[in-house]
Each structure stands twice: as structure tokens, then as C-alpha cells.
Design an enzyme around this catalytic site. Structure first.
Site, mmCIF file in Angstrom:
data_model
loop_
_atom_site.group_PDB
_atom_site.id
_atom_site.type_symbol
_atom_site.label_atom_id
_atom_site.label_comp_id
_atom_site.label_asym_id
_atom_site.label_seq_id
_atom_site.Cartn_x
_atom_site.Cartn_y
_atom_site.Cartn_z
ATOM 1 N N LYS A 1 0.852 -1.205 0.000
ATOM 2 C CA LYS A 1 0.000 0.000 0.000
ATOM 3 C C LYS A 1 0.885 1.253 0.000
ATOM 4 O O LYS A 1 2.093 1.168 0.291
ATOM 5 C CB LYS A 1 -0.906 -0.020 1.238
ATOM 6 C CG LYS A 1 -0.166 -0.062 2.569
ATOM 7 C CD LYS A 1 -1.108 -0.379 3.731
ATOM 8 C CE LYS A 1 -0.374 -0.433 5.054
ATOM 9 N NZ LYS A 1 -1.250 -0.923 6.148
ATOM 10 N N ARG B 1 -11.013 -0.562 14.529
ATOM 11 C CA ARG B 1 -10.745 0.385 13.451
ATOM 12 C C ARG B 1 -11.614 0.055 12.247
ATOM 13 O O ARG B 1 -12.206 0.917 11.636
ATOM 14 C CB ARG B 1 -9.257 0.312 13.083
ATOM 15 C CG ARG B 1 -8.832 1.271 12.004
ATOM 16 C CD ARG B 1 -7.343 1.193 11.731
ATOM 17 N NE ARG B 1 -6.946 -0.029 11.029
ATOM 18 C CZ ARG B 1 -5.739 -0.216 10.475
ATOM 19 N NH1 ARG B 1 -4.812 0.734 10.578
ATOM 20 N NH2 ARG B 1 -5.450 -1.333 9.858
ATOM 21 N N TYR C 1 18.095 28.862 11.970
ATOM 22 C CA TYR C 1 16.962 29.705 12.373
ATOM 23 C C TYR C 1 16.839 29.770 13.889
ATOM 24 O O TYR C 1 17.182 28.822 14.592
ATOM 25 C CB TYR C 1 15.666 29.131 11.808
ATOM 26 C CG TYR C 1 15.566 29.209 10.301
ATOM 27 C CD1 TYR C 1 15.405 30.438 9.667
ATOM 28 C CD2 TYR C 1 15.622 28.060 9.527
ATOM 29 C CE1 TYR C 1 15.302 30.509 8.280
ATOM 30 C CE2 TYR C 1 15.514 28.121 8.146
ATOM 31 C CZ TYR C 1 15.356 29.346 7.533
ATOM 32 O OH TYR C 1 15.251 29.410 6.168
ATOM 33 N N MET D 1 14.226 23.037 5.226
ATOM 34 C CA MET D 1 13.513 22.457 4.087
ATOM 35 C C MET D 1 14.473 21.771 3.097
ATOM 36 O O MET D 1 14.226 20.656 2.644
ATOM 37 C CB MET D 1 12.712 23.542 3.361
ATOM 38 C CG MET D 1 11.809 22.969 2.287
ATOM 39 S SD MET D 1 10.882 24.220 1.382
ATOM 40 C CE MET D 1 9.762 24.822 2.621
#
Ligand SMILES: *Cc1c(COP(=O)(O)O)cnc(C)c1O
Length: 353
Positions: free
Chosen positions: A35, A132, A250, A297
Site C-alpha cells: 500500500k 478500526r 533559524y 527544508m
């Protein structure tokens, strides 16, 4: 070394994990769970490769995933592809066209399957305590004599198999045994990766491993029986010396208490790493583990001490030297999440070692 992060997927390591799981499963069929694009590693390549290794049954979650796996395996091959999402009303034609087998997981899906017709093979998911998805035992009992369904598999899923001592495992086992008494002739499946390694009595006719095929230990720690499959490398872009008293990156919570040498590599959270790994996870460089100072990032920084380093040299963020389960523990998550995030910006390459 390319100029951006690279994810290497070792197909022979997957084959070897497949065989290791088959041995542990003591005769049960091993049905790979691919999956979410095979946990982000590429379902098309991996399904074709596992087919060659002997896999004949596969599990996916979504209808689109099943259609894609069918396209890549071809309709001539007798691969069985089960849909864990079950039969969503309105999708019957697509399910049939790709010869997918929905695993019915609530009463509404059972109704949809009856409407679709008794020629459609289905799986039955019984809820044994995960709460579930899945039919309750009384709902299952009502189906045991019905002639308008064509069940080919009875399955359930364990909620606590990564903790072998959890009494919930035994409770789920007993409820599964009760479900099996309702369908004594039906092949059945309970174990995912962790369940396989609880022992042969948990494996029944079929096991459904996902993460352990891809190198994740069944008990959320590195397991020497399994080989690393995914390796994430990134090239160093910059090597810098940070003077004592200076701040890094940062914000102002990262301060160099002494002179620090850092290497900045071309990989970050846009490549699927978790930002919170900064200050907690490690990278492998020049034969040793190095602390990761921050993850932005596009860039991350590692502290390298006095080790020589130059732009273009590569850093390993995950792989044989940095087990998936260690990365997961350092970032407060499971191996599944670490893997599935990696299929974004990094270039992907398949190898056979
Ligand atoms: C995802 C999933 C699996 C595979 O789980 P792993 O922990 O990756 O082995 C098996 N069965 C079901 C129902 C699942 O949802």
C-alpha cells in the site's frame, strides 16, 4: 555523487527479507503489503520484483493502488490483489475490471458485495479488538450460511503485536479462533510483520508483512534478521567553521558553545525527513555517526569535529549504517512513517546488491 539527495532501494534485500519472513512463517503464504506505493519505495518495481521472488498475493489499501499494481503485473498473471479499503459502493465495475478482491470491513460493504453478485470474490475482515475496521463476530456469524457471497479469505489485524507481552494479543487471538470456527474451510490471515515474529501459531494460512519486507524490525527496533532496503544519501554542499558564541540556523536556541565544524548537506524536510530530527537524529559520515544539528527544508547540518570533509562527499541519513528503527525512535514515530515520506524530492534508484 549527484547534486541532490538520492534514495536507493535494494531489491535483492527485499527478496531476502521476503525469504526470511517465509521461513519464520513456517509454511504460511507470504502476501506482501505494498500500500501507499510500497511504503513510498515504488509499488510498480517492487511488485514486479516480488512476483519474480515468488509472491502471488498482494495487499494494497486504495482502489487506485490496486489498479496500478494490476497494470504492472498484467491481467494474464494469476496475482491476487486484495483491497484493504474493501468495496466502496459505486466502484464495483472498477474492482471487477482490475480483478481486485475487496476485503469487506463493515455491514454496508457486505450489502454492496451482495448487490454486486455472488461471483465476486471477497475477503472478510473481522474486528478482533483493534476497533478500526472489520465485521463484529455477530455480524460474521450471520454471514456464515449465506450463499450470495463468495468469501476467499478471513482476516483480522493485531493492534499490539509489536509488544509481544501485551495481553491484548492473546485476546485478539481467541476472538480470531472464534471467527474461524464460523468459517472452518476458509483460508485465514492474522499476522502483519510483527505478528509473523510472535511465532508460527500466529501465521495461519497467510501473513501480510509490510514494513519488515522493507527493513523495519518487527518489534520497533533494528532486527539482525532483516536487511536494510532503503538508503538515503545526500551530498555535502558546504563545510564551515562556526565560532564559539555564534548561533546556528533559524532562531536562537542553537548556540555554538565552542568552535564547531559543520557540514551542510543538500537534504531536508522537503525530501521527507522529519524536521524534529534536528538535535535528535544522527547521520553517517566518514565511518562514524554524527549528530544532526538542524533540519531545514532543503538543508541540514551535521557536526563533524576535526574530520576532513569537502563539498560533494556524501552523507548517509538512513541505510545500513543508520537503521530505520533508530531513525524512527529518534523522531518519535514508527518506521512506516519514516519510509513513506521519502518518495518526494529525492531521486530514486533501484539496485540489486
Ligand atoms: C498496513 C497493514 C499491514 C502491514 O503492516 P506492517 O506493520 O507494515 O507489516 C497488514 N495488514 C493490514 C490490515 C494493514 O493495514
Amino acid at each position: 555523487m549527484p547534486h541532490r539527495a538520492r534514495l536507493t532501494v535494494d531489491l535483492s534485500a527485499i527478496d531476502q527479507n521476503f525469504r526470511t519472513i517465509a521461513e519464520a512463517a513456517a509454511g504460511a503464504e507470504v502476501a506482501p503489503v505494498i500500500k501507499a506505493d510500497a511504503y513510498g519505495l515504488g509499488a510498480a518495481r517492487i511488485a514486479a520484483s516480488l512476483w519474480k521472488a515468488g509472491a502471488r498475493t498482494f495487499f494494497v489499501a486504495r482502489l487506485e493502488e490496486g489498479e496500478a499494481v494490476r497494470r504492472c503485473l498484467g491481467s494474464d498473471r494469476e496475482a491476487r490483489i486484495f483491497l484493504l479499503d474493501g468495496l466502496i459502493p459505486g466502484t464495483e465495475d472498477r474492482v471487477r475490471r482490475s480483478a481486485l478482491i475487496p476485503v469487506l470491513a463493515d455491514a454496508g460493504q457486505v450489502t454492496a458485495a451482495r448487490v454486486a453478485g455472488a461471483d465476486l470474490p471477497v475477503g472478510l475482515h473481522v474486528d478482533t479488538g483493534m476497533n478500526r475496521q472489520g465485521l463484529s463476530l455477530p455480524e460474521l456469524a450471520e454471514l456464515s450460511n449465506s450463499r450470495d457471497l463468495r468469501p476467499v479469505l478471513l482476516m483480522s489485524h493485531l493492534g499490539s503485536a509489536t509488544r509481544p507481552e501485551d495481553p491484548r494479543n492473546r485476546l485478539q487471538f481467541e476472538r480470531f479462533a472464534a471467527a474461524r470456527r464460523l468459517f472452518p474451510a476458509l483460508p485465514c490471515s492474522l499476522a502483519a510483520s510483527a505478528g509473523v515474529f510472535l511465532g508460527p501459531e500466529w501465521c495461519f494460512d497467510m501473513v501480510r508483512p509490510g514494513v519488515s519486507l522493507f527493513g523495519g524490525g518487527p518489534f520497533e527496533r533494528p532486527d539482525p534478521r532483516l536487511r536494510a532496503v532503503a538508503t538515503l544519501y545526500a551530498p555535502i554542499l558546504y563545510v564551515r567553521t562556526v565560532e564559539a558564541g555564534e548561533h546556528l540556523g533559524y532562531g536562537s536556541n542553537l548556540k555554538a558553545e565552542r568552535v564547531m565544524r559543520i557540514a551542510v548537506a543538500a537534504v531536508g524536510y522537503a525530501d521527507g525527513l522529519l524536521r524534529r530530527g534536528g538535535g535528535r537524529s544522527e547521520a553517517w559520515f566518514a565511518g562514524a555517526r554524527r549528530p544532526v544539528c538542524f533540519i531545514n527544508m532543503d538543508l541540514l547540518a551535521i557536526e563533524i569535529g576535526n574530520t576532513p570533509a569537502a563539498p560533494g562527499e556524501r552523507v548517509e541519513l538512513l541505510g545500513p549504517n543508520l537503521p530505520l528503527d533508530d531513525l524512527a525512535a529518534a523522531t518519535d514515530t514508527v518506521a512506516h512513517e519514516c519510509l513513506v515520506r521519502l518518495g518526494t524530492r529525492a531521486s530514486r534508484r533501484y539496485v540489486r546488491s
